[in-house]
Design a protein around this motif. Structure first.
Motif, PDB file in Angstrom:
ATOM      1  N   LYS A 136      41.925   0.424  63.105  1.00 24.67           N
ATOM      2  CA  LYS A 136      41.543   1.204  64.287  1.00 24.67           C
ATOM      3  C   LYS A 136      40.651   2.378  63.906  1.00 24.67           C
ATOM      4  O   LYS A 136      39.657   2.673  64.591  1.00 24.67           O
ATOM      5  CB  LYS A 136      42.799   1.706  64.994  1.00 24.67           C
ATOM      6  N   ASP A 137      40.999   3.066  62.817  1.00 26.11           N
ATOM      7  CA  ASP A 137      40.185   4.199  62.366  1.00 26.11           C
ATOM      8  C   ASP A 137      38.771   3.744  61.999  1.00 26.11           C
ATOM      9  O   ASP A 137      37.791   4.432  62.302  1.00 26.11           O
ATOM     10  CB  ASP A 137      40.843   4.880  61.159  1.00 26.11           C
ATOM     11  N   LEU A 138      38.666   2.604  61.336  1.00 30.34           N
ATOM     12  CA  LEU A 138      37.346   2.078  60.970  1.00 30.34           C
ATOM     13  C   LEU A 138      36.543   1.715  62.212  1.00 30.34           C
ATOM     14  O   LEU A 138      35.330   1.962  62.275  1.00 30.34           O
ATOM     15  CB  LEU A 138      37.503   0.845  60.075  1.00 30.34           C
ATOM     16  N   ARG A 139      37.217   1.155  63.200  1.00 28.91           N
ATOM     17  CA  ARG A 139      36.528   0.754  64.428  1.00 28.91           C
ATOM     18  C   ARG A 139      36.034   1.965  65.217  1.00 28.91           C
ATOM     19  O   ARG A 139      34.986   1.912  65.864  1.00 28.91           O
ATOM     20  CB  ARG A 139      37.462  -0.090  65.298  1.00 28.91           C
ATOM     21  N   ASN A 140      36.778   3.046  65.153  1.00 25.51           N
ATOM     22  CA  ASN A 140      36.442   4.236  65.948  1.00 25.51           C
ATOM     23  C   ASN A 140      35.535   5.225  65.224  1.00 25.51           C
ATOM     24  O   ASN A 140      35.224   6.288  65.776  1.00 25.51           O
ATOM     25  CB  ASN A 140      37.725   4.959  66.376  1.00 25.51           C
ATOM     26  N   LEU A 141      35.145   4.906  63.990  1.00 26.23           N
ATOM     27  CA  LEU A 141      34.283   5.824  63.246  1.00 26.23           C
ATOM     28  C   LEU A 141      32.937   5.980  63.935  1.00 26.23           C
ATOM     29  O   LEU A 141      32.300   4.991  64.306  1.00 26.23           O
ATOM     30  CB  LEU A 141      34.061   5.311  61.825  1.00 26.23           C
ATOM     31  N   GLN A 142      32.520   7.216  64.105  1.00 25.01           N
ATOM     32  CA  GLN A 142      31.191   7.503  64.633  1.00 25.01           C
ATOM     33  C   GLN A 142      30.353   8.155  63.542  1.00 25.01           C
ATOM     34  O   GLN A 142      30.784   9.117  62.919  1.00 25.01           O
ATOM     35  CB  GLN A 142      31.286   8.423  65.856  1.00 25.01           C
ATOM     36  N   ASN A 143      29.171   7.611  63.338  1.00 25.69           N
ATOM     37  CA  ASN A 143      28.296   8.078  62.249  1.00 25.69           C
ATOM     38  C   ASN A 143      29.051   8.131  60.918  1.00 25.69           C
ATOM     39  O   ASN A 143      29.147   9.187  60.279  1.00 25.69           O
ATOM     40  CB  ASN A 143      27.713   9.458  62.573  1.00 25.69           C
ATOM     41  N   PRO A 144      29.636   7.000  60.510  1.00 26.30           N
ATOM     42  CA  PRO A 144      30.450   7.009  59.281  1.00 26.30           C
ATOM     43  C   PRO A 144      29.610   7.244  58.042  1.00 26.30           C
ATOM     44  O   PRO A 144      28.472   6.775  57.939  1.00 26.30           O
ATOM     45  CB  PRO A 144      31.066   5.604  59.266  1.00 26.30           C
ATOM     46  N   CYS A 145      30.171   7.996  57.105  1.00 26.46           N
ATOM     47  CA  CYS A 145      29.523   8.195  55.811  1.00 26.46           C
ATOM     48  C   CYS A 145      30.142   7.227  54.805  1.00 26.46           C
ATOM     49  O   CYS A 145      31.210   6.648  55.051  1.00 26.46           O
ATOM     50  CB  CYS A 145      29.690   9.639  55.334  1.00 26.46           C
ATOM     51  N   ILE A 146      29.481   7.065  53.670  1.00 30.62           N
ATOM     52  CA  ILE A 146      29.946   6.117  52.659  1.00 30.62           C
ATOM     53  C   ILE A 146      31.337   6.504  52.144  1.00 30.62           C
ATOM     54  O   ILE A 146      32.195   5.649  51.917  1.00 30.62           O
ATOM     55  CB  ILE A 146      28.946   6.049  51.489  1.00 30.62           C
ATOM     56  N   PHE A 147      31.575   7.813  51.988  1.00 34.71           N
ATOM     57  CA  PHE A 147      32.873   8.274  51.491  1.00 34.71           C
ATOM     58  C   PHE A 147      34.004   7.853  52.421  1.00 34.71           C
ATOM     59  O   PHE A 147      35.032   7.338  51.982  1.00 34.71           O
ATOM     60  CB  PHE A 147      32.867   9.799  51.331  1.00 34.71           C
ATOM     61  N   MET A 148      33.807   8.047  53.718  1.00 40.02           N
ATOM     62  CA  MET A 148      34.868   7.726  54.680  1.00 40.02           C
ATOM     63  C   MET A 148      35.137   6.226  54.728  1.00 40.02           C
ATOM     64  O   MET A 148      36.294   5.789  54.724  1.00 40.02           O
ATOM     65  CB  MET A 148      34.488   8.247  56.061  1.00 40.02           C
ATOM     66  N   THR A 149      34.085   5.428  54.789  1.00 42.78           N
ATOM     67  CA  THR A 149      34.277   3.981  54.854  1.00 42.78           C
ATOM     68  C   THR A 149      34.893   3.442  53.573  1.00 42.78           C
ATOM     69  O   THR A 149      35.730   2.536  53.608  1.00 42.78           O
ATOM     70  CB  THR A 149      32.944   3.274  55.127  1.00 42.78           C
ATOM     71  N   THR A 150      34.508   4.014  52.427  1.00 42.14           N
ATOM     72  CA  THR A 150      35.084   3.581  51.155  1.00 42.14           C
ATOM     73  C   THR A 150      36.560   3.926  51.073  1.00 42.14           C
ATOM     74  O   THR A 150      37.393   3.101  50.664  1.00 42.14           O
ATOM     75  CB  THR A 150      34.336   4.229  49.976  1.00 42.14           C
ATOM     76  N   GLU A 151      36.899   5.152  51.467  1.00 43.05           N
ATOM     77  CA  GLU A 151      38.296   5.598  51.427  1.00 43.05           C
ATOM     78  C   GLU A 151      39.171   4.750  52.351  1.00 43.05           C
ATOM     79  O   GLU A 151      40.266   4.313  51.968  1.00 43.05           O
ATOM     80  CB  GLU A 151      38.365   7.078  51.801  1.00 43.05           C
ATOM     81  N   LEU A 152      38.702   4.494  53.563  1.00 43.96           N
ATOM     82  CA  LEU A 152      39.467   3.675  54.507  1.00 43.96           C
ATOM     83  C   LEU A 152      39.551   2.234  54.015  1.00 43.96           C
ATOM     84  O   LEU A 152      40.593   1.577  54.171  1.00 43.96           O
ATOM     85  CB  LEU A 152      38.832   3.731  55.897  1.00 43.96           C
ATOM     86  N   GLY A 153      38.471   1.742  53.424  1.00 43.79           N
ATOM     87  CA  GLY A 153      38.490   0.388  52.877  1.00 43.79           C
ATOM     88  C   GLY A 153      39.503   0.234  51.763  1.00 43.79           C
ATOM     89  O   GLY A 153      40.200  -0.792  51.676  1.00 43.79           O
ATOM     90  N   GLN A 154      39.632   1.245  50.923  1.00 53.95           N
ATOM     91  CA  GLN A 154      40.620   1.204  49.837  1.00 53.95           C
ATOM     92  C   GLN A 154      42.038   1.215  50.394  1.00 53.95           C
ATOM     93  O   GLN A 154      42.906   0.476  49.913  1.00 53.95           O
ATOM     94  CB  GLN A 154      40.406   2.388  48.900  1.00 53.95           C
ATOM     95  N   ARG A 155      42.271   2.047  51.403  1.00 48.42           N
ATOM     96  CA  ARG A 155      43.607   2.085  52.025  1.00 48.42           C
ATOM     97  C   ARG A 155      43.945   0.744  52.667  1.00 48.42           C
ATOM     98  O   ARG A 155      45.079   0.257  52.558  1.00 48.42           O
ATOM     99  CB  ARG A 155      43.658   3.202  53.075  1.00 48.42           C
ATOM    100  N   LYS A 156      42.976   0.137  53.320  1.00 44.43           N
ATOM    101  CA  LYS A 156      43.204  -1.156  53.962  1.00 44.43           C
ATOM    102  C   LYS A 156      43.584  -2.218  52.938  1.00 44.43           C
ATOM    103  O   LYS A 156      44.501  -3.023  53.172  1.00 44.43           O
ATOM    104  CB  LYS A 156      41.950  -1.569  54.733  1.00 44.43           C
ATOM    105  N   ARG A 157      42.902  -2.207  51.782  1.00 42.63           N
ATOM    106  CA  ARG A 157      43.232  -3.171  50.729  1.00 42.63           C
ATOM    107  C   ARG A 157      44.623  -2.924  50.153  1.00 42.63           C
ATOM    108  O   ARG A 157      45.331  -3.870  49.792  1.00 42.63           O
ATOM    109  CB  ARG A 157      42.178  -3.107  49.622  1.00 42.63           C
ATOM    110  N   MET A 158      45.022  -1.658  50.051  1.00 43.61           N
ATOM    111  CA  MET A 158      46.357  -1.340  49.541  1.00 43.61           C
ATOM    112  C   MET A 158      47.437  -1.921  50.448  1.00 43.61           C
ATOM    113  O   MET A 158      48.404  -2.541  49.976  1.00 43.61           O
ATOM    114  CB  MET A 158      46.526   0.184  49.429  1.00 43.61           C
ATOM    115  N   TYR A 159      47.279  -1.740  51.768  1.00 40.52           N
ATOM    116  CA  TYR A 159      48.267  -2.283  52.709  1.00 40.52           C
ATOM    117  C   TYR A 159      48.243  -3.798  52.721  1.00 40.52           C
ATOM    118  O   TYR A 159      49.295  -4.446  52.853  1.00 40.52           O
ATOM    119  CB  TYR A 159      48.014  -1.729  54.111  1.00 40.52           C
ATOM    120  N   LEU A 160      47.045  -4.374  52.570  1.00 42.56           N
ATOM    121  CA  LEU A 160      46.937  -5.830  52.542  1.00 42.56           C
ATOM    122  C   LEU A 160      47.685  -6.396  51.342  1.00 42.56           C
ATOM    123  O   LEU A 160      48.381  -7.424  51.459  1.00 42.56           O
ATOM    124  CB  LEU A 160      45.466  -6.238  52.500  1.00 42.56           C
TER     125      LEU A 160
END
Length: 381
Positions: free
Chosen positions: A225-249
């Motif tokens: 949900k956080d990734l979907r709602n990101l507005q003007n995402p920066c590389i840091f934010m998308t990378t950090e959220l991507g890492q968290r998503k992989r951890m839960y997966l």
């Protein structure tokens, strides 16, 4: 006094201390010239070095046979040092608790002092104090899990620490791993259980009525949900959220391998992990769940409410297909509907308010596409 480690389900505050540095065995740095490889020349070289610098080398044969200390790993050396420090501690001192209920072992674990924790847990293993709990109902093992000290978790379980235990919030170690994405710690628990052939209740419920798999799915959903709602995402934010998503997966995959079922209903809303994944049209999780061998018996299960008077997705007794069909502004909605129908989701099943999934679809072009899929069109496209 500041907390030494986690004191609530929402945060962790602990200190990481670096392990003691190994004793350097390097003497070659003292001399600017390297010794030749040829043995006779090397012997002559060592004699010259001895005369020049006054350094007495041992015979060559002794150099080739390292001492037992030199063959030690760093961890073994640290254990040896810590064992000397605590060898005189009595059982009464080991089990002594401070004002927070902490023993020396709790504090060593919280600070990440693996060697000390290893020595203390070995001394406490046969005394019945290894699983003693502090004021939040956490054993040393639970502290290690909360602070993601996966190697210490491995050591404690090797000494017999109990994994089927819950803290003051009703969380077992599996719940904490799933909630925080501590997949390495969860993996350590799983490996230790297989090695010890110990049984664990993978479906244990927290006081909130959730299993570890439920918590991992909800946490994964939050990141999606956080990734979907990101507005003007920066590389840091998308990378950090991507890492968290992989951890839960990773946590979800390990829990399924441990025997967790995506068809288990939570104790408050009656939702399964499949229903929860559908709430965010989480196609990544849907692909995993729909490949489970028991899915044919689960895919059309209805939400059965135990306490709540209404359900936010429109009506009682919704199936997974009802939930996905009712979503708005989810760009993965159509793909999620296709996945469900390919695995046997029935668009003709009505909920307890006599509604079909197609009746819950929002208006608009996206909704029309979903209605076409529910009619059986483009399902395999």
């Amino acid at each position: 006094m500041s907390p030494k480690y986690e004191t609530s389900p929402t945060g962790v505050n602990h200190h990481q201390l670096s392990p003691p540095a190994p004793v350097s065995q390097n003497t070659t740095a003292l001399f600017p010239t390297a010794a030749p490889e040829n043995a006779p020349m090397k012997q002559e070289f060592l004699i010259n070095q001895q005369m020049q610098y006054g350094f007495e080398y041992p015979p060559l044969q002794e150099q080739r046979t390292p001492s037992p200390e030199a063959r030690m790993t760093l961890f073994e050396w640290q254990i040896q040092q810590e064992a000397r420090k605590v060898e005189g501690m009595s059982l009464e001192q080991l089990s002594m608790q401070d004002s927070d209920g902490d023993t020396f072992l709790h504090i060593a674990v919280a600070k990440g002092l693996r060697a000390l924790a290893y020595v203390l847990s070995a001394k406490m293993a046969g005394s019945g104090f290894l699983d003693i709990k502090e004021h939040n109902g956490q054993s040393p093992l639970q502290i290690a899990v909360a602070t993601n000290q996966y190697l210490i978790v491995q050591d404690l379980m090797a000494h017999g620490a109990q994994v089927n235990t819950r803290d003051s919030w009703g969380r077992a170690p599996l719940h904490v791993c799933a909630e925080k994405g501590h997949y390495l710690t969860l993996q350590s628990i799983w490996k230790a259980l297989k090695g010890n052939r110990e049984l664990i209740d993978v479906e244990v419920f927290s006081y909130d009525g959730l299993t570890a798999l439920h918590l991992a799915v909800l946490s994964h959903n939050t990141v999606v949900k956080d990734l979907r709602n990101l507005q003007n995402p920066c590389i840091f934010m998308t990378t950090e959220l991507g890492q968290r998503k992989r951890m839960y997966l990773e946590c979800i995959k390990i829990l399924l391998n441990m025997g967790a079922s995506c068809g288990t209903k939570d104790q408050k809303s009656g939702r399964t992990s499949l229903h929860m994944a559908c709430e965010e049209a989480n196609v990544e999780l849907l692909r995993i769940f729909l490949d489970q061998p028991t899915m044919l018996s689960i895919v059309n299960v209805k939400v059965c409410l135990f306490h709540d008077k209404q359900y936010i997705y429109g009506g009682f007794g919704n199936t997974a297909l009802h939930i996905v069909s009712s979503l708005a502004n989810h760009n993965t909605q159509a793909e999620a509907v296709k996945l469900l129908m390919r695995k046997g989701a029935d668009p003709g099943v009505r909920n307890l308010e006599n509604e079909l999934p197609s009746q819950l679809v929002p208006e608009g072009p996206a909704g029309e596409k979903v209605r076409q899929i529910l009619k059986g069109k483009h399902v395999n496209a």
